[in-house]
Design a protein around this motif. Structure first.
Motif, mmCIF file in Angstrom:
data_model
loop_
_atom_site.group_PDB
_atom_site.id
_atom_site.type_symbol
_atom_site.label_atom_id
_atom_site.label_comp_id
_atom_site.label_asym_id
_atom_site.label_seq_id
_atom_site.Cartn_x
_atom_site.Cartn_y
_atom_site.Cartn_z
ATOM 1 N N PHE A 219 0.865 -1.254 0.092
ATOM 2 C CA PHE A 219 -0.239 0.126 0.011
ATOM 3 C C PHE A 219 0.942 1.137 0.003
ATOM 4 O O PHE A 219 0.701 2.224 -0.801
ATOM 5 N N GLY A 220 1.756 1.342 0.877
ATOM 6 C CA GLY A 220 2.872 2.577 0.896
ATOM 7 C C GLY A 220 3.415 2.646 -0.635
ATOM 8 O O GLY A 220 3.596 3.753 -0.928
ATOM 9 N N ALA A 221 3.683 1.479 -1.041
ATOM 10 C CA ALA A 221 4.301 1.570 -2.782
ATOM 11 C C ALA A 221 3.515 2.087 -3.381
ATOM 12 O O ALA A 221 3.899 3.068 -4.114
ATOM 13 N N LEU A 222 2.028 1.614 -3.594
ATOM 14 C CA LEU A 222 1.172 2.048 -4.406
ATOM 15 C C LEU A 222 0.773 3.611 -4.121
ATOM 16 O O LEU A 222 0.489 4.434 -5.134
ATOM 17 N N ALA A 223 0.733 4.024 -3.053
ATOM 18 C CA ALA A 223 0.548 5.371 -2.743
ATOM 19 C C ALA A 223 1.355 6.185 -3.127
ATOM 20 O O ALA A 223 1.113 7.451 -3.849
ATOM 21 N N ALA A 224 2.634 6.099 -3.161
ATOM 22 C CA ALA A 224 3.892 6.723 -3.641
ATOM 23 C C ALA A 224 3.796 6.769 -4.898
ATOM 24 O O ALA A 224 3.987 7.978 -5.476
ATOM 25 N N GLU B 262 -14.447 8.768 -7.121
ATOM 26 C CA GLU B 262 -14.008 9.293 -5.555
ATOM 27 C C GLU B 262 -12.788 10.311 -5.820
ATOM 28 O O GLU B 262 -12.801 11.505 -5.458
ATOM 29 N N LEU B 263 -11.868 9.872 -6.684
ATOM 30 C CA LEU B 263 -10.863 10.891 -7.065
ATOM 31 C C LEU B 263 -10.941 12.173 -8.045
ATOM 32 O O LEU B 263 -10.645 13.090 -7.685
ATOM 33 N N VAL B 264 -11.886 11.770 -8.922
ATOM 34 C CA VAL B 264 -12.244 13.001 -10.104
ATOM 35 C C VAL B 264 -13.280 13.597 -9.061
ATOM 36 O O VAL B 264 -13.234 15.124 -9.409
ATOM 37 N N VAL B 265 -14.233 13.121 -8.249
ATOM 38 C CA VAL B 265 -15.342 14.373 -7.853
ATOM 39 C C VAL B 265 -14.898 14.536 -6.276
ATOM 40 O O VAL B 265 -14.471 15.879 -6.171
ATOM 41 N N ARG B 266 -14.895 13.656 -5.496
ATOM 42 C CA ARG B 266 -14.489 14.037 -4.028
ATOM 43 C C ARG B 266 -14.540 12.714 -3.259
ATOM 44 O O ARG B 266 -15.568 12.022 -3.420
ATOM 45 N N GLY C 278 -9.010 0.606 -1.264
ATOM 46 C CA GLY C 278 -9.199 1.712 -2.473
ATOM 47 C C GLY C 278 -9.604 3.039 -1.572
ATOM 48 O O GLY C 278 -8.916 4.039 -2.104
ATOM 49 N N HIS C 279 -10.522 3.129 -0.403
ATOM 50 C CA HIS C 279 -10.765 4.152 0.064
ATOM 51 C C HIS C 279 -9.664 4.921 0.842
ATOM 52 O O HIS C 279 -9.506 6.020 0.799
ATOM 53 N N ALA C 280 -8.730 3.960 1.411
ATOM 54 C CA ALA C 280 -7.434 4.572 2.319
ATOM 55 C C ALA C 280 -6.685 5.170 0.957
ATOM 56 O O ALA C 280 -6.085 6.237 1.222
ATOM 57 N N ILE D 192 -5.588 9.154 1.209
ATOM 58 C CA ILE D 192 -4.201 9.709 1.399
ATOM 59 C C ILE D 192 -3.840 10.643 -0.025
ATOM 60 O O ILE D 192 -3.304 11.593 0.251
ATOM 61 N N LEU D 193 -4.467 9.990 -0.954
ATOM 62 C CA LEU D 193 -4.194 11.049 -2.319
ATOM 63 C C LEU D 193 -4.847 12.409 -2.181
ATOM 64 O O LEU D 193 -4.248 13.528 -2.713
ATOM 65 N N GLU D 194 -5.954 12.348 -1.593
ATOM 66 C CA GLU D 194 -6.832 13.510 -1.377
ATOM 67 C C GLU D 194 -5.962 14.456 -0.435
ATOM 68 O O GLU D 194 -5.843 15.903 -0.750
ATOM 69 N N GLN D 195 -5.638 13.950 0.620
ATOM 70 C CA GLN D 195 -5.001 14.931 1.633
ATOM 71 C C GLN D 195 -3.503 15.347 1.102
ATOM 72 O O GLN D 195 -3.309 16.380 1.584
#
Length: 195
Positions: A29-34, A64-68, A178-180, A184-187
């Motif tokens: 997950f850490g690698a994917l987020a990065a 979730e990413l495109v809208v909010r 996926g929500h996590a 993190i991407l949004e933040q």
């Protein structure tokens, strides 16, 4: 069968899967987020795809990413390759169902994008073929899977594998993870990255 006991047993199985998954996927997950942060910061995008319930997850996460997810702000570049019925049916008819995502990767993906295939078994031919196409282009070819990871092992990197044989529990973990990822991407990016 007592419905209340049945539901209680479902929760027990779910909670066991949550505990096992939390430890199993932390590094991936850490690698994917990065990888996603790097791509979005550099003008890239995230492409989600899968079949059945995984197709629904692909659409859900892209939205979730495109809208909010939680906060208003600039849109983050993401799309689901599961939504265009004309492309899906034409490709299935003219080529093969195995090509429905790879063909879109070829058309839409660019080096530095992140392609995220979702397959509870890890063996969906159209997901595997799309990730091969993504790697050839120079995308990060990532995936969400379950069981032992199937044929995604050695192909997808990072690979998030939910250690359960039960499809429903795997799907529950996929949407939680996926929500996590969206959170993190949004933040990290919502206020600083435009489309």
């Amino acid at each position: 069968m007592d419905p209340r006991q049945f539901l209680a047993d479902q929760f027990v199985e779910h909670e066991k899967t949550v505990a096992e998954t939390k430890n199993a996927v932390s590094s991936a997950f850490g690698a994917l987020a990065a990888a996603c942060i790097h791509s979005l910061e550099n003008g890239g995008k995230i492409l989600f795809f899968g079949n059945g319930g995984s197709a629904a997850d692909a659409q859900h996460l892209a939205a979730e990413l495109v809208v909010r997810y939680r906060a208003n702000g600039r849109a983050l570049a993401a799309l689901a390759l599961t939504t265009d019925t004309s492309i899906l049916t034409a490709c299935s008819n003219d080529f093969s169902y195995d090509d429905i995502f790879a063909r879109q990767i070829e058309a839409l993906a660019r080096p530095g994008d992140v392609a995220i295939g979702i397959s509870t078994s890890g063996n969906s031919p159209n997901v595997l073929k799309a990730l091969e196409a993504a790697r050839a282009i120079g995308c990060v070819a990532a995936a969400f899977s379950g069981r032992d990871g199937g044929k995604l092992r050695g192909l997808a990197e990072p690979l998030i594998v939910v250690p359960s044989p039960v499809t429903a529990r795997i799907q529950e973990m996929h949407i939680l993870i996926g929500h996590a990822l969206c959170d993190i991407l949004e933040q990290r990016l919502r206020s600083s990255v435009g489309v």
